[in-house]
Design a protein around this motif. Structure first.
Motif, PDB file in Angstrom:
ATOM      1  N   PRO A   1      25.194  22.861   7.001  1.00  0.00           N
ATOM      2  CA  PRO A   1      24.750  24.254   8.774  1.00  0.00           C
ATOM      3  C   PRO A   1      23.459  23.779   8.647  1.00  0.00           C
ATOM      4  CG  PRO A   1      26.315  24.961   7.076  1.00  0.00           C
ATOM      5  CD  PRO A   1      26.024  23.658   6.530  1.00  0.00           C
ATOM      6  N   ALA A   2      22.117  24.606   7.213  1.00  0.00           N
ATOM      7  CA  ALA A   2      21.055  24.429   8.356  1.00  0.00           C
ATOM      8  C   ALA A   2      20.892  23.242   9.243  1.00  0.00           C
ATOM      9  CB  ALA A   2      20.682  24.279   7.261  1.00  0.00           C
ATOM     10  N   ILE A   3      20.908  21.472   8.831  1.00  0.00           N
ATOM     11  CA  ILE A   3      20.538  21.268   9.904  1.00  0.00           C
ATOM     12  C   ILE A   3      21.466  21.159  11.210  1.00  0.00           C
ATOM     13  CG2 ILE A   3      20.274  18.426   9.964  1.00  0.00           C
ATOM     14  CD1 ILE A   3      20.187  18.301   6.679  1.00  0.00           C
ATOM     15  N   LYS A   4      22.453  21.694  11.105  1.00  0.00           N
ATOM     16  CA  LYS A   4      22.601  22.154  12.661  1.00  0.00           C
ATOM     17  C   LYS A   4      22.317  22.722  13.036  1.00  0.00           C
ATOM     18  CE  LYS A   4      28.031  20.407  11.857  1.00  0.00           C
ATOM     19  NZ  LYS A   4      28.829  21.387  11.578  1.00  0.00           N
ATOM     20  N   LYS A   5      21.453  23.819  12.970  1.00  0.00           N
ATOM     21  CA  LYS A   5      21.388  25.076  13.201  1.00  0.00           C
ATOM     22  C   LYS A   5      19.953  24.854  13.776  1.00  0.00           C
ATOM     23  CE  LYS A   5      19.897  29.384  12.416  1.00  0.00           C
ATOM     24  NZ  LYS A   5      20.005  30.753  11.464  1.00  0.00           N
TER      25      LYS A   5
ATOM     26  N   ALA B   1      13.461  20.529   8.827  1.00  0.00           N
ATOM     27  CA  ALA B   1      15.139  20.121   7.741  1.00  0.00           C
ATOM     28  C   ALA B   1      14.992  19.745   6.831  1.00  0.00           C
ATOM     29  CB  ALA B   1      16.029  20.997   8.645  1.00  0.00           C
ATOM     30  N   ILE B   2      14.470  19.016   6.820  1.00  0.00           N
ATOM     31  CA  ILE B   2      14.697  17.483   5.619  1.00  0.00           C
ATOM     32  C   ILE B   2      13.776  16.866   4.862  1.00  0.00           C
ATOM     33  CG2 ILE B   2      15.095  15.399   5.497  1.00  0.00           C
ATOM     34  CD1 ILE B   2      16.473  15.481   8.259  1.00  0.00           C
ATOM     35  N   LEU B   3      12.275  17.540   5.225  1.00  0.00           N
ATOM     36  CA  LEU B   3      11.391  17.088   4.234  1.00  0.00           C
ATOM     37  C   LEU B   3      10.754  18.722   4.304  1.00  0.00           C
ATOM     38  CD1 LEU B   3       8.452  15.301   3.111  1.00  0.00           C
ATOM     39  CD2 LEU B   3       7.534  16.305   5.572  1.00  0.00           C
ATOM     40  N   LEU B   4      10.698  18.459   2.253  1.00  0.00           N
ATOM     41  CA  LEU B   4      10.328  19.339   0.996  1.00  0.00           C
ATOM     42  C   LEU B   4       8.848  19.323   0.966  1.00  0.00           C
ATOM     43  CD1 LEU B   4      13.893  19.639   0.009  1.00  0.00           C
ATOM     44  CD2 LEU B   4      13.198  21.785   1.733  1.00  0.00           C
TER      45      LEU B   4
ATOM     46  N   GLN C   1       1.220  -0.868   0.298  1.00  0.00           N
ATOM     47  CA  GLN C   1      -0.062   0.434  -0.252  1.00  0.00           C
ATOM     48  C   GLN C   1       0.867   1.003   0.607  1.00  0.00           C
ATOM     49  OE1 GLN C   1      -3.785  -1.180   2.495  1.00  0.00           O
ATOM     50  NE2 GLN C   1      -2.193  -1.630   3.851  1.00  0.00           N
ATOM     51  N   CYS C   2       0.648   2.094  -0.712  1.00  0.00           N
ATOM     52  CA  CYS C   2       1.422   3.377  -0.839  1.00  0.00           C
ATOM     53  C   CYS C   2       1.015   4.855  -0.189  1.00  0.00           C
ATOM     54  CB  CYS C   2       1.324   3.655  -2.325  1.00  0.00           C
ATOM     55  SG  CYS C   2       2.420   5.219  -2.108  1.00  0.00           S
ATOM     56  N   TRP C   3       2.464   4.649   0.630  1.00  0.00           N
ATOM     57  CA  TRP C   3       1.943   5.635   1.503  1.00  0.00           C
ATOM     58  C   TRP C   3       1.637   7.531   0.952  1.00  0.00           C
ATOM     59  CZ3 TRP C   3       0.594   5.315   7.033  1.00  0.00           C
ATOM     60  CH2 TRP C   3       0.708   3.774   7.742  1.00  0.00           C
ATOM     61  N   GLY C   4       3.210   7.120   0.434  1.00  0.00           N
ATOM     62  CA  GLY C   4       3.304   8.670  -0.114  1.00  0.00           C
ATOM     63  C   GLY C   4       4.650   8.772  -0.895  1.00  0.00           C
ATOM     64  N   GLU C   5       5.173   9.937  -1.698  1.00  0.00           N
ATOM     65  CA  GLU C   5       6.606   9.792  -2.126  1.00  0.00           C
ATOM     66  C   GLU C   5       6.877  11.381  -1.340  1.00  0.00           C
ATOM     67  OE1 GLU C   5       6.942   9.882  -6.304  1.00  0.00           O
ATOM     68  OE2 GLU C   5       5.129   8.592  -6.813  1.00  0.00           O
ATOM     69  N   PHE C   6       7.912  11.517  -1.149  1.00  0.00           N
ATOM     70  CA  PHE C   6       8.559  12.796  -0.536  1.00  0.00           C
ATOM     71  C   PHE C   6      10.093  13.176  -0.798  1.00  0.00           C
ATOM     72  CE2 PHE C   6       5.675   9.961   2.016  1.00  0.00           C
ATOM     73  CZ  PHE C   6       4.645  10.349   2.479  1.00  0.00           C
ATOM     74  N   LYS C   7       9.742  14.733  -0.665  1.00  0.00           N
ATOM     75  CA  LYS C   7      10.727  15.563  -1.508  1.00  0.00           C
ATOM     76  C   LYS C   7      11.808  15.181  -0.203  1.00  0.00           C
ATOM     77  CE  LYS C   7      12.664  18.515  -4.445  1.00  0.00           C
ATOM     78  NZ  LYS C   7      12.128  19.735  -5.292  1.00  0.00           N
ATOM     79  N   LEU C   8      13.091  14.851  -0.462  1.00  0.00           N
ATOM     80  CA  LEU C   8      13.832  15.174   0.964  1.00  0.00           C
ATOM     81  C   LEU C   8      15.013  15.867   0.969  1.00  0.00           C
ATOM     82  CD1 LEU C   8      13.007  11.883   2.412  1.00  0.00           C
ATOM     83  CD2 LEU C   8      11.814  13.206   2.838  1.00  0.00           C
ATOM     84  N   VAL C   9      15.934  16.732   1.526  1.00  0.00           N
ATOM     85  CA  VAL C   9      16.979  17.266   1.387  1.00  0.00           C
ATOM     86  C   VAL C   9      17.676  15.636   2.334  1.00  0.00           C
ATOM     87  CG1 VAL C   9      18.178  18.741   3.551  1.00  0.00           C
ATOM     88  CG2 VAL C   9      16.025  19.238   1.895  1.00  0.00           C
ATOM     89  N   MET C  10      19.132  16.157   2.066  1.00  0.00           N
ATOM     90  CA  MET C  10      20.276  14.641   2.826  1.00  0.00           C
ATOM     91  C   MET C  10      20.797  15.049   4.054  1.00  0.00           C
ATOM     92  SD  MET C  10      24.144  13.285   1.123  1.00  0.00           S
ATOM     93  CE  MET C  10      24.364  14.601   2.762  1.00  0.00           C
ATOM     94  N   TYR C  11      19.859  14.494   5.115  1.00  0.00           N
ATOM     95  CA  TYR C  11      20.386  14.282   5.837  1.00  0.00           C
ATOM     96  C   TYR C  11      21.744  13.977   6.526  1.00  0.00           C
ATOM     97  CZ  TYR C  11      20.502  14.011  11.660  1.00  0.00           C
ATOM     98  OH  TYR C  11      20.614  13.669  12.434  1.00  0.00           O
ATOM     99  N   ASP C  12      22.263  15.456   6.753  1.00  0.00           N
ATOM    100  CA  ASP C  12      24.074  15.404   7.025  1.00  0.00           C
ATOM    101  C   ASP C  12      24.821  16.808   7.869  1.00  0.00           C
ATOM    102  OD1 ASP C  12      26.416  15.842   6.971  1.00  0.00           O
ATOM    103  OD2 ASP C  12      26.911  15.938   4.976  1.00  0.00           O
ATOM    104  N   GLY C  13      24.849  15.774   9.005  1.00  0.00           N
ATOM    105  CA  GLY C  13      25.590  15.841  10.212  1.00  0.00           C
ATOM    106  C   GLY C  13      26.039  17.509   9.806  1.00  0.00           C
ATOM    107  N   ASP C  14      26.944  17.692   8.994  1.00  0.00           N
ATOM    108  CA  ASP C  14      28.027  18.908   9.240  1.00  0.00           C
ATOM    109  C   ASP C  14      26.707  19.754   8.042  1.00  0.00           C
ATOM    110  OD1 ASP C  14      29.552  17.067   9.324  1.00  0.00           O
ATOM    111  OD2 ASP C  14      29.946  16.332   7.454  1.00  0.00           O
TER     112      ASP C  14
END
Length: 151
Positions: free
Chosen positions: A56-60, A91-94, A41-54
């Protein structure tokens, strides 16, 4: 170059270091394959930024979330998953497609995403898979030059 400035080449001592992912693609985000459960069963498709601890936007965002919930963290009123979900939503889900309500497509917004991901089944099926996808650098490579040119 100033005395304390270093370049990437200096940091790598002149070694040729392979590029693990396309930084532009990682920030622009990519679409996940459809999220399917055990019954296909399909729950959708999602546009995502790469989760990278380096990143700066994710760190912030991580720091902002830690500060926001500092007291709750000390009192153990929030889990690591709760904090990870908040960072993910901020920060990740667009974007998304294929998420439906009453049979109709639901337009993406951060507010609606918070509602969607507050549903336990969504957290269990969708969130776990998307976080894994976003953390995998293989999903953020450059498009093949032959693909771009249409060959």
């Amino acid at each position: 170059m100033a005395k304390n400035e270093t370049t990437v080449a200096d940091e790598n001592f002149g070694f040729d270091i392979p590029v693990r992912y396309d930084a532009d693609v990682a920030v622009e985000g990519v679409w996940s394959p459809p999220v399917l459960d055990e019954h296909d069963q399909c729950w959708g498709e999602f546009k995502l930024v790469m989760y990278d601890g380096d990143n700066p936007a994710i760190k912030k965002t991580q720091e902002r979330v830690k500060n926001k919930y500092a007291k709750a963290i000390r009192l153990k009123q929030v889990t690591a998953d709760d904090l990870a979900l908040e960072v993910f939503l901020e920060a990740i889900l667009l974007d998304w497609k294929g998420v439906k309500k009453g049979g109709n497509e639901v337009p993406y917004s951060k507010e609606v995403a918070k509602q969607y991901f507050s549903i336990p089944a969504v957290r269990k099926v969708v969130f776990v898979e998307l976080l894994e996808f976003a953390a995998d650098v293989r999903n953020y490579g450059s498009a093949d030059k032959d693909e771009i040119s249409g060959n």
